[in-house]
Design a protein around this motif. Structure first.
Motif, PDB file in Angstrom:
ATOM      1  N   GLY A 114      69.683  46.716 -15.743  1.00 13.52           N
ATOM      2  CA  GLY A 114      69.522  48.155 -15.905  1.00 13.52           C
ATOM      3  C   GLY A 114      69.669  48.842 -14.561  1.00 13.52           C
ATOM      4  N   GLN A 115      69.381  50.105 -14.535  1.00 15.13           N
ATOM      5  CA  GLN A 115      69.459  50.903 -13.311  1.00 15.13           C
ATOM      6  C   GLN A 115      68.311  50.535 -12.372  1.00 15.13           C
ATOM      7  OE1 GLN A 115      72.067  52.544 -13.046  1.00 15.13           O
ATOM      8  NE2 GLN A 115      71.786  54.055 -11.452  1.00 15.13           N
ATOM      9  N   ALA A 116      68.593  50.424 -11.083  1.00 13.44           N
ATOM     10  CA  ALA A 116      67.546  50.163 -10.099  1.00 13.44           C
ATOM     11  C   ALA A 116      66.859  51.480  -9.762  1.00 13.44           C
ATOM     12  CB  ALA A 116      68.144  49.539  -8.844  1.00 13.44           C
ATOM     13  N   SER A 117      65.527  51.449  -9.700  1.00 14.38           N
ATOM     14  CA  SER A 117      64.753  52.656  -9.423  1.00 14.38           C
ATOM     15  C   SER A 117      63.557  52.289  -8.551  1.00 14.38           C
ATOM     16  CB  SER A 117      64.285  53.274 -10.744  1.00 14.38           C
ATOM     17  OG  SER A 117      63.480  52.339 -11.445  1.00 14.38           O
ATOM     18  N   PRO A 118      62.873  53.287  -7.990  1.00 11.17           N
ATOM     19  CA  PRO A 118      61.658  52.970  -7.223  1.00 11.17           C
ATOM     20  C   PRO A 118      60.631  52.285  -8.138  1.00 11.17           C
ATOM     21  CG  PRO A 118      62.348  55.218  -6.800  1.00 11.17           C
ATOM     22  CD  PRO A 118      63.196  54.710  -7.932  1.00 11.17           C
ATOM     23  N   PRO A 119      59.856  51.341  -7.599  1.00  9.55           N
ATOM     24  CA  PRO A 119      58.844  50.663  -8.420  1.00  9.55           C
ATOM     25  C   PRO A 119      57.861  51.648  -9.040  1.00  9.55           C
ATOM     26  CG  PRO A 119      59.126  49.531  -6.340  1.00  9.55           C
ATOM     27  CD  PRO A 119      59.888  50.818  -6.244  1.00  9.55           C
ATOM     28  N   GLU A 120      57.530  51.407 -10.301  1.00 13.17           N
ATOM     29  CA  GLU A 120      56.642  52.310 -11.036  1.00 13.17           C
ATOM     30  C   GLU A 120      55.167  52.067 -10.737  1.00 13.17           C
ATOM     31  OE1 GLU A 120      57.706  51.841 -15.125  1.00 13.17           O
ATOM     32  OE2 GLU A 120      59.723  52.613 -14.803  1.00 13.17           O
ATOM     33  N   PHE A 129      61.743  48.818  -1.585  1.00 14.19           N
ATOM     34  CA  PHE A 129      61.921  48.024  -2.802  1.00 14.19           C
ATOM     35  C   PHE A 129      62.576  48.843  -3.900  1.00 14.19           C
ATOM     36  CE2 PHE A 129      58.762  45.524  -0.668  1.00 14.19           C
ATOM     37  CZ  PHE A 129      59.038  44.233  -1.045  1.00 14.19           C
ATOM     38  N   ARG A 130      63.256  48.154  -4.803  1.00 12.51           N
ATOM     39  CA  ARG A 130      63.804  48.760  -6.005  1.00 12.51           C
ATOM     40  C   ARG A 130      63.379  47.907  -7.184  1.00 12.51           C
ATOM     41  NH1 ARG A 130      63.691  52.787  -4.097  1.00 12.51           N
ATOM     42  NH2 ARG A 130      65.333  53.980  -3.157  1.00 12.51           N
ATOM     43  N   GLN A 131      62.994  48.562  -8.246  1.00 14.80           N
ATOM     44  CA  GLN A 131      62.613  47.876  -9.475  1.00 14.80           C
ATOM     45  C   GLN A 131      63.873  47.725 -10.322  1.00 14.80           C
ATOM     46  OE1 GLN A 131      58.994  49.034 -11.489  1.00 14.80           O
ATOM     47  NE2 GLN A 131      60.112  49.110 -13.428  1.00 14.80           N
ATOM     48  N   VAL A 132      64.129  46.499 -10.754  1.00 10.26           N
ATOM     49  CA  VAL A 132      65.290  46.216 -11.586  1.00 10.26           C
ATOM     50  C   VAL A 132      64.787  45.695 -12.926  1.00 10.26           C
ATOM     51  CG1 VAL A 132      67.403  44.867 -11.805  1.00 10.26           C
ATOM     52  CG2 VAL A 132      66.646  45.623  -9.559  1.00 10.26           C
ATOM     53  N   ASP A 133      65.162  46.393 -13.994  1.00 13.49           N
ATOM     54  CA  ASP A 133      64.846  45.948 -15.344  1.00 13.49           C
ATOM     55  C   ASP A 133      66.089  45.283 -15.899  1.00 13.49           C
ATOM     56  OD1 ASP A 133      62.219  47.178 -15.473  1.00 13.49           O
ATOM     57  OD2 ASP A 133      63.287  49.096 -15.544  1.00 13.49           O
ATOM     58  N   GLY A 134      65.895  44.229 -16.649  1.00  8.23           N
ATOM     59  CA  GLY A 134      67.051  43.551 -17.218  1.00  8.23           C
ATOM     60  C   GLY A 134      66.663  42.697 -18.397  1.00  8.23           C
ATOM     61  N   THR A 135      67.670  42.112 -18.987  1.00 12.98           N
ATOM     62  CA  THR A 135      67.454  41.183 -20.097  1.00 12.98           C
ATOM     63  C   THR A 135      68.243  39.914 -19.830  1.00 12.98           C
ATOM     64  OG1 THR A 135      69.288  42.101 -21.375  1.00 12.98           O
ATOM     65  CG2 THR A 135      67.095  43.015 -21.799  1.00 12.98           C
ATOM     66  N   SER A 136      67.754  38.845 -20.404  1.00 14.98           N
ATOM     67  CA  SER A 136      68.448  37.564 -20.363  1.00 14.98           C
ATOM     68  C   SER A 136      68.508  37.059 -21.798  1.00 14.98           C
ATOM     69  CB  SER A 136      67.698  36.570 -19.476  1.00 14.98           C
ATOM     70  OG  SER A 136      66.454  36.238 -20.044  1.00 14.98           O
ATOM     71  N   LEU A 143      61.806  42.980 -12.126  1.00 19.46           N
ATOM     72  CA  LEU A 143      61.535  42.496 -10.779  1.00 19.46           C
ATOM     73  C   LEU A 143      61.594  43.647  -9.793  1.00 19.46           C
ATOM     74  CD1 LEU A 143      63.842  39.323 -10.562  1.00 19.46           C
ATOM     75  CD2 LEU A 143      61.377  39.373 -10.967  1.00 19.46           C
ATOM     76  N   ALA A 144      60.772  43.589  -8.763  1.00 23.33           N
ATOM     77  CA  ALA A 144      60.899  44.484  -7.621  1.00 23.33           C
ATOM     78  C   ALA A 144      61.591  43.665  -6.533  1.00 23.33           C
ATOM     79  CB  ALA A 144      59.543  44.979  -7.150  1.00 23.33           C
ATOM     80  N   VAL A 145      62.732  44.159  -6.062  1.00 25.46           N
ATOM     81  CA  VAL A 145      63.579  43.445  -5.112  1.00 25.46           C
ATOM     82  C   VAL A 145      63.682  44.285  -3.836  1.00 25.46           C
ATOM     83  CG1 VAL A 145      65.922  42.555  -4.744  1.00 25.46           C
ATOM     84  CG2 VAL A 145      64.901  42.457  -7.023  1.00 25.46           C
ATOM     85  N   PRO A 146      63.629  43.658  -2.655  1.00 25.02           N
ATOM     86  CA  PRO A 146      63.836  44.434  -1.429  1.00 25.02           C
ATOM     87  C   PRO A 146      65.165  45.189  -1.505  1.00 25.02           C
ATOM     88  CG  PRO A 146      63.066  42.237  -0.881  1.00 25.02           C
ATOM     89  CD  PRO A 146      63.365  42.238  -2.355  1.00 25.02           C
ATOM     90  N   THR A 147      65.167  46.442  -1.106  1.00 24.55           N
ATOM     91  CA  THR A 147      66.350  47.295  -1.212  1.00 24.55           C
ATOM     92  C   THR A 147      67.570  46.679  -0.533  1.00 24.55           C
ATOM     93  OG1 THR A 147      64.925  49.238  -1.304  1.00 24.55           O
ATOM     94  CG2 THR A 147      67.229  49.615  -0.780  1.00 24.55           C
ATOM     95  N   VAL A 148      67.395  46.086   0.646  1.00 23.95           N
ATOM     96  CA  VAL A 148      68.546  45.503   1.346  1.00 23.95           C
ATOM     97  C   VAL A 148      69.090  44.272   0.635  1.00 23.95           C
ATOM     98  CG1 VAL A 148      67.884  46.414   3.595  1.00 23.95           C
ATOM     99  CG2 VAL A 148      67.150  44.128   2.936  1.00 23.95           C
ATOM    100  N   ASP A 149      68.290  43.628  -0.199  1.00 21.41           N
ATOM    101  CA  ASP A 149      68.731  42.429  -0.916  1.00 21.41           C
ATOM    102  C   ASP A 149      69.261  42.740  -2.311  1.00 21.41           C
ATOM    103  OD1 ASP A 149      68.121  40.592   1.100  1.00 21.41           O
ATOM    104  OD2 ASP A 149      66.013  40.627   0.538  1.00 21.41           O
ATOM    105  N   LEU A 150      69.155  43.976  -2.750  1.00 23.37           N
ATOM    106  CA  LEU A 150      69.589  44.329  -4.100  1.00 23.37           C
ATOM    107  C   LEU A 150      71.063  44.017  -4.345  1.00 23.37           C
ATOM    108  CD1 LEU A 150      68.616  45.432  -6.783  1.00 23.37           C
ATOM    109  CD2 LEU A 150      69.164  47.721  -5.957  1.00 23.37           C
ATOM    110  N   PRO A 151      72.000  44.346  -3.438  1.00 20.15           N
ATOM    111  CA  PRO A 151      73.396  43.997  -3.694  1.00 20.15           C
ATOM    112  C   PRO A 151      73.613  42.487  -3.838  1.00 20.15           C
ATOM    113  CG  PRO A 151      73.258  45.607  -1.930  1.00 20.15           C
ATOM    114  CD  PRO A 151      71.858  45.162  -2.226  1.00 20.15           C
ATOM    115  N   LEU A 152      72.908  41.691  -3.029  1.00 21.38           N
ATOM    116  CA  LEU A 152      73.027  40.236  -3.101  1.00 21.38           C
ATOM    117  C   LEU A 152      72.514  39.712  -4.437  1.00 21.38           C
ATOM    118  CD1 LEU A 152      73.499  37.437  -1.770  1.00 21.38           C
ATOM    119  CD2 LEU A 152      71.160  37.606  -0.918  1.00 21.38           C
ATOM    120  N   VAL A 153      71.320  40.134  -4.827  1.00 23.71           N
ATOM    121  CA  VAL A 153      70.728  39.678  -6.092  1.00 23.71           C
ATOM    122  C   VAL A 153      71.601  40.114  -7.269  1.00 23.71           C
ATOM    123  CG1 VAL A 153      68.723  39.903  -7.614  1.00 23.71           C
ATOM    124  CG2 VAL A 153      68.387  39.583  -5.160  1.00 23.71           C
TER     125      VAL A 153
END
Length: 166
Positions: A114-120, A129-136, A143-153
């Motif tokens: 989903g869209q990355a947004s600030p953690p709620e 950090f950016r909060q990433v919602d997703g499905t598998s 997950l909350a992911v460090p902003t600089v690592d978001l492109p890598l993840v």
């Protein structure tokens, strides 16, 4: 003082681990030599601060190059689906050990992000950090992911979803 003792204990335990992982993949035992994943550029620990002082800190670009050439990095993420956000050191890469670790945390691919947004919630500095919602294939995850690592993840999850990872 407690942070120093904790960092030294973690370093000693990681140093003493067997550098070979054995995994069950498609009914077959796969043995793979594994170098410990270096700390990610978005994660700052006591040892990282020492590396900064010594001029040996890795950048996000170096992490991306490492992953694309078959390596892996450790990214400290936070599992937001727990009652209290829980820190998780996640090995991110396209190798077997990383795939198994990611699968253990968020389930098997395909991954839909989903869209990355600030953690709620949680005591996060929103710019870091950016909060990433997703499905598998097994359900939803956050997950909350460090902003600089978001492109890598994001890159790794997309490659694992399309089967273009190694």
């Amino acid at each position: 003082m407690f942070a120093l003792v904790g960092a030294l204990t973690r370093w000693i335990s990681l140093s003493a681990q067997d550098p070979v992982t054995r995994s069950l993949v498609d009914g077959e035992i796969v043995e793979q030599a594994v170098d410990p994943a270096p700390r990610s550029a978005g994660t700052r620990t006591f040892l990282d601060n020492l590396r900064i002082l010594l001029g040996r800190r890795r950048t996000a670009g170096q992490d991306l190059e490492s992953v694309l050439s078959g390596g892996a990095v450790e990214v400290i993420t936070y599992r937001m689906t727990d009652p209290k956000p829980t820190a998780v050191g996640l090995r991110v890469g396209l190798d077997t050990a990383s795939r198994l670790e990611i699968r253990g945390l968020i389930g098997p691919p395909p991954y839909v992000l989903g869209q990355a947004s600030p953690p709620e919630r949680g005591g996060f500095k929103h710019a870091l950090f950016r909060q990433v919602d997703g499905t598998s294939a097994s359900g939803s995850w956050t997950l909350a992911v460090p902003t600089v690592d978001l492109p890598l993840v994001t890159l790794v999850l997309e490659r694992l979803s399309t089967g273009t990872g190694s």
